[in-house]
Design an enzyme around this catalytic site. Sequence first.
Site, short mmCIF file in Angstrom:
data_model
loop_
_atom_site.label_atom_id
_atom_site.label_comp_id
_atom_site.label_asym_id
_atom_site.label_seq_id
_atom_site.Cartn_x
_atom_site.Cartn_y
_atom_site.Cartn_z
CD GLU A 1 4.37 16.25 61.57
OE1 GLU A 1 3.10 16.39 62.03
OE2 GLU A 1 4.79 15.96 60.16
CG HIS B 1 0.78 17.79 59.65
ND1 HIS B 1 1.27 16.49 60.18
CD2 HIS B 1 -0.14 17.55 58.91
CE1 HIS B 1 0.52 15.48 59.57
NE2 HIS B 1 -0.05 16.08 58.62
CB ILE C 1 -4.05 13.28 48.32
CG1 ILE C 1 -5.10 12.85 49.56
CG2 ILE C 1 -3.62 14.56 48.49
CD1 ILE C 1 -4.21 13.12 51.03
CB ALA D 1 2.98 12.79 51.70
NE ARG D 2 1.12 11.02 58.25
CZ ARG D 2 -0.09 11.85 58.11
NH1 ARG D 2 0.32 12.86 57.28
NH2 ARG D 2 -1.27 11.57 58.52
C1 MLT Z 1 -4.29 13.19 57.25
O1 MLT Z 1 -3.27 12.19 57.31
O2 MLT Z 1 -5.55 13.04 57.23
C2 MLT Z 1 -3.39 14.40 57.12
O3 MLT Z 1 -2.01 14.48 57.52
C3 MLT Z 1 -4.15 15.72 57.71
C4 MLT Z 1 -4.30 16.05 59.03
O4 MLT Z 1 -4.96 15.16 59.78
O5 MLT Z 1 -3.43 16.83 59.94
#
Ligand code: MLT
Length: 317
Positions: free
Chosen positions: A263, A282, A153, A233-234
């Site tokens: 979340e 998200h 990414i 990202a997270r």
């Molecule tokens: C992921 O880890 O693939 C992303 O956070 C996207 C998601 O699944 O919402």
Amino acid sequence: MTKKILVCDGMDSSIFSKLLNNQEFSVYPEAKNPQEIVRKEARDADALVIRSSTKVTKDFIDSCSNLKLVIRAGEGTDNIDKAYCKEKGIKVANTPGANNNSAAEHAIALMFTLLRKTAWANSSMQTGKWDKARFTGNEMTNKTIGVIGFGRIGQLVAKRLIGFDPEILFYDPFISSHSIGYDNIKKVDDLETIFKKSDIITVHVPLVNQTKNLIDKKHFSLMKNNAIFVNAARGGIVHEGDLLDALKNKSIRAAALDVFLNEPLKEKTDLHEIENLILTPHLGGSTQEAQYRVGEMAYHQLKEFFMNDNLLNEVRA
Ligand code: MLT
């Protein structure tokens, strides 16, 4: 024996209906409520296909008597207790790459939102104002962009931004070179350099033990006053309290968060009070294209696993 596949968390489930015609499988698409429906249906399921809402915790795993495979239709597997799955002989896989373009584009969308102040301008317009001077922004072109994490990414973000003639600095201890066809890109050996030099900073590392609170107040204190910060990202990679302080003190200009420590975010938190912070729920992988691609890949993996005894894209604990 018929295999029960539970497709959770809202994805393009049309692809799974292909399995419905197959005697080998019974598919329960779109079980969207993790607390009630998913838990109940998962008890005798052979496989789960999940996104980020369903948390496959120890407790969840213990309530499943038949589970053999959990597919994360997406990238991050931090919502799965992989060590416990391993202990129980349950395999874990993801769909690498399938939603990366959407994630990269969302990070870029947030950069532009911050640079051109469009979200704030929209809110102001909705109150009937025409406040042009207040929303004067900045260009993307020729800026220094710091990319933290230069995997799939991070590299895509850089590649998509090349047209803006940036200088790109990346920090990633696991990547020594890149092949995205752009000269003005440099690896730096420490996070501090990213924070000191960049006008725009974007995070693209996974959430693992080593990246928990990777970014905190000491990093924000190094940022240029006019710099902006994006995390799609997270949650948990960035110390939320420290970011809020930096935003409140205006030691950094603005930030955008698509991901959060907890979340879904509760209705009213300190994050909602910060005027120079943009929030999205998200949305990184939430495009129709990505949801189709992750579903398609998960479908293929399910078939391979149950019909050919072939586990693709395994994620190990
Ligand atoms: C992921 O880890 O693939 C992303 O956070 C996207 C998601 O699944 O919402």
